[in-house]
Design a protein around this motif. Structure first.
Motif, PDB file in Angstrom:
ATOM      1  N   MET A 143       4.981  35.460  -7.146  1.00  0.00           N
ATOM      2  CA  MET A 143       4.757  36.492  -6.101  1.00  0.00           C
ATOM      3  C   MET A 143       3.260  36.773  -5.980  1.00  0.00           C
ATOM      4  N   THR A 144       2.715  36.588  -4.799  1.00  0.00           N
ATOM      5  CA  THR A 144       1.310  36.971  -4.589  1.00  0.00           C
ATOM      6  C   THR A 144       1.288  38.252  -3.766  1.00  0.00           C
ATOM      7  N   ALA A 145       0.072  38.843  -3.671  1.00  0.00           N
ATOM      8  CA  ALA A 145      -0.041  40.194  -3.094  1.00  0.00           C
ATOM      9  C   ALA A 145       0.565  40.327  -1.702  1.00  0.00           C
ATOM     10  N   LEU A 146       0.459  39.251  -0.906  1.00  0.00           N
ATOM     11  CA  LEU A 146       0.936  39.373   0.473  1.00  0.00           C
ATOM     12  C   LEU A 146       2.173  38.500   0.748  1.00  0.00           C
ATOM     13  N   SER A 147       2.911  38.172  -0.300  1.00  0.00           N
ATOM     14  CA  SER A 147       4.107  37.328  -0.136  1.00  0.00           C
ATOM     15  C   SER A 147       5.034  37.879   0.934  1.00  0.00           C
ATOM     16  N   GLY A 148       5.412  37.026   1.853  1.00  0.00           N
ATOM     17  CA  GLY A 148       6.385  37.416   2.867  1.00  0.00           C
ATOM     18  C   GLY A 148       5.808  38.249   3.994  1.00  0.00           C
ATOM     19  N   LYS A 149       4.520  38.582   3.942  1.00  0.00           N
ATOM     20  CA  LYS A 149       3.927  39.403   5.007  1.00  0.00           C
ATOM     21  C   LYS A 149       3.446  38.510   6.146  1.00  0.00           C
ATOM     22  N   ARG A 150       3.622  39.029   7.370  1.00  0.00           N
ATOM     23  CA  ARG A 150       3.218  38.252   8.548  1.00  0.00           C
ATOM     24  C   ARG A 150       2.049  38.955   9.236  1.00  0.00           C
ATOM     25  N   ILE A 151       0.982  38.213   9.387  1.00  0.00           N
ATOM     26  CA  ILE A 151      -0.223  38.783   9.991  1.00  0.00           C
ATOM     27  C   ILE A 151      -0.491  38.098  11.323  1.00  0.00           C
ATOM     28  N   LEU A 152      -0.691  38.889  12.363  1.00  0.00           N
ATOM     29  CA  LEU A 152      -1.156  38.338  13.630  1.00  0.00           C
ATOM     30  C   LEU A 152      -2.661  38.573  13.679  1.00  0.00           C
ATOM     31  N   LEU A 153      -3.419  37.493  13.715  1.00  0.00           N
ATOM     32  CA  LEU A 153      -4.882  37.603  13.691  1.00  0.00           C
ATOM     33  C   LEU A 153      -5.428  37.355  15.094  1.00  0.00           C
ATOM     34  N   VAL A 154      -6.048  38.384  15.655  1.00  0.00           N
ATOM     35  CA  VAL A 154      -6.673  38.246  16.971  1.00  0.00           C
ATOM     36  C   VAL A 154      -8.152  37.963  16.741  1.00  0.00           C
ATOM     37  N   ILE A 155      -8.589  36.803  17.195  1.00  0.00           N
ATOM     38  CA  ILE A 155      -9.988  36.416  16.965  1.00  0.00           C
ATOM     39  C   ILE A 155     -10.774  36.639  18.254  1.00  0.00           C
ATOM     40  N   GLY A 156     -11.776  37.522  18.164  1.00  0.00           N
ATOM     41  CA  GLY A 156     -12.610  37.842  19.325  1.00  0.00           C
ATOM     42  C   GLY A 156     -13.802  36.903  19.407  1.00  0.00           C
ATOM     43  N   GLY A 157     -14.549  37.033  20.507  1.00  0.00           N
ATOM     44  CA  GLY A 157     -15.635  36.088  20.781  1.00  0.00           C
ATOM     45  C   GLY A 157     -16.973  36.518  20.226  1.00  0.00           C
ATOM     46  N   GLY A 158     -17.231  36.176  18.989  1.00  0.00           N
ATOM     47  CA  GLY A 158     -18.532  36.480  18.389  1.00  0.00           C
ATOM     48  C   GLY A 158     -18.814  35.412  17.351  1.00  0.00           C
ATOM     49  N   ILE A 159     -20.064  35.339  16.936  1.00  0.00           N
ATOM     50  CA  ILE A 159     -20.447  34.317  15.965  1.00  0.00           C
ATOM     51  C   ILE A 159     -19.644  34.472  14.662  1.00  0.00           C
TER      52      ILE A 159
END
Ligand code: CTP
Length: 404
Positions: free
Chosen positions: A1-17
């Motif tokens: 078991m790791t800290a974020l096991s089973g967690k679902r993350i939606l990552l929104v990547i914006g426009g920057g360097i």
């Protein structure tokens, strides 16, 4: 078991360097056991490709609101629902403005408007854009909407400038994600309300009664409680300190507003009332600025403010099971603290000597005595941050041990 096991993350990547750092963030989240799905804005695609994001997430990345395949496959509403948390990194000035204004003109902003999931943003932009009043206004709006914020950090920027605006490092963002979706620590899963700072009691629209509290101790406690895994609501009187990251901060002016904010923040598992609440307010505060009149002095009559700690601690319904008060004393510190413990009905009093020569009010260190019904314990002089950490550890142990 790791800290974020089973967690679902939606990552929104914006426009920057800083978008290139989001690729590393994907790795960090995945090595902690999370599954990650990405949305890239048009701006983000100038820096990184959907293919790179997909290769790292192992899932298709999303870019277009009106993509036929996307809509048939998952659809933007489903994207906005099928996760435990949405992370926006980098959150550009433009993306923050769109979120604050409720715009929905591309896939990222539409999903952010259509979601009821918790949102964490990691702002990244040029220092002047970050400090611009419009961005600061948008930040306040987003925080008031319950959006969590990590960073930005100070540092050298891509344009050879220096200052706040650098995106938090992927490891910091991953830690913030953990705190939100899989809190660990002695106060994990607990809601903690902290009051902090002074209150201002108006004399008229331009003048007020106040005290010398800086809010440093209360804010440090709020931070320590968050680091111990708690969900923290910080109710702060007027201070010059920044809002601590990852904490819901409610700003108030007067004692009555503070009481109302506490009531609204309930229920909670722990209440820590560190604010230096003004005991009195002006009963006949002027609606207009009180003018000087031929040397006659204004006749201010004072009335008592509600005692926030006693009001909450003395009730039987909706009382946080663990209630901590402070005692700001200038003499007979322990004796007065014991009286306060009994009078207010809280479970623990943190007593400190606030005489001018101690430098506690506004200073960075504190010498406290922990006063309970059964015990008095004096701690050595510590930084306010260390007092906060030690206090939070103690509260964790009390909850664990079933006391009170
Ligand atoms: N407190 C409160 N509401 C008030 C006054 C105090 O919630 N109107 C809380 C403070 O946040 C603190 C505790 O009560 O946790 C003790 O505050 P302190 O200023 O030390 O004591 P007072 O009750 O104001 O008593 P006194 O001024 O007589 O020392």
């Amino acid at each position: 078991m790791t800290a974020l096991s089973g967690k679902r993350i939606l990552l929104v990547i914006g426009g920057g360097i800083a978008a290139y750092k989001s690729l590393d963030l994907i790795r960090r989240l995945r090595e902690r056991g999370a599954s990650v799905r990405c949305i890239l804005t048009n701006g983000a695609q100038a820096f990184i490709t959907p293919l790179a994001a997909s290769a790292l997430t192992g899932q298709r990345s999303h870019t277009d609101l009106f993509d036929r395949e996307d809509e048939a496959d998952i659809g933007h509403i489903k994207l906005a629902r099928d996760a435990d948390l949405i992370v926006v990194a980098p959150a550009t000035a433009n993306l923050m403005a769109k979120m604050a204004g409720g715009h929905a003109d591309d896939l990222a902003s539409t999903v952010l408007l259509a979601t009821t999931l918790p949102i964490l943003i990691a702002p990244a932009m040029n220092v002047r854009m970050w400090l611009h009043p419009a961005t600061q206004r948008n930040l306040k709006t987003l925080q008031a909407d319950g959006v969590h914020v990590v960073g930005p950090n100070d540092g050298a920027m891509a344009e050879a400038e220096f200052g706040p605006g650098r995106m938090a490092e992927p490891l910091e963002i991953a830690a913030a994600v953990e705190r939100l979706v899989a809190p660990s620590g002695p106060l994990a899963g607990k809601h903690v309300i902290v009051t902090s700072g002074p209150t201002h009691e108006p004399i008229d629209p331009v003048r007020y009664i106040a005290n010398r509290s800086s809010g440093k101790q209360g804010h440090a406690i709020a931070r320590a409680a968050a680091e111990a895994g708690a969900r923290v609501t910080l109710i702060s009187g007027p201070v010059t300190l920044p809002d601590p990251p990852g904490i819901t901060t409610v700003h108030v002016e007067s004692a009555r507003e503070m009481l109302q904010a506490v009531e609204q923040a309930l229920p909670a598992d722990v209440g820590i009332f560190a604010a230096a609440v003004a005991d009195w307010r002006v009963a006949n505060a002027g609606e207009q600025k009180i003018k000087k009149k031929d040397g006659a002095l204004p006749n201010l009559s004072l009335t008592e403010n509600p005692d926030i700690l006693a009001t909450i601690a003395r009730r039987t319904e909706n009382r946080p099971p663990l209630m901590v008060g402070f005692a700001a004393e200038t003499e007979h510190v322990i004796e007065h603290a014991k009286q306060k413990l009994a009078r207010k009905g809280c479970d623990l009093i943190v007593a400190n000597d606030v005489s001018a020569q101690t430098g506690v009010m506004g200073g960075d260190s504190n010498t406290v005595h922990l006063v309970s019904t059964s015990d008095v314990e004096t701690w050595p002089t510590l930084s306010k941050t260390d007092v906060a950490k030690k206090l939070v550890e103690r509260l964790g142990a009390m909850i664990e041990g079933g006391t009170p």
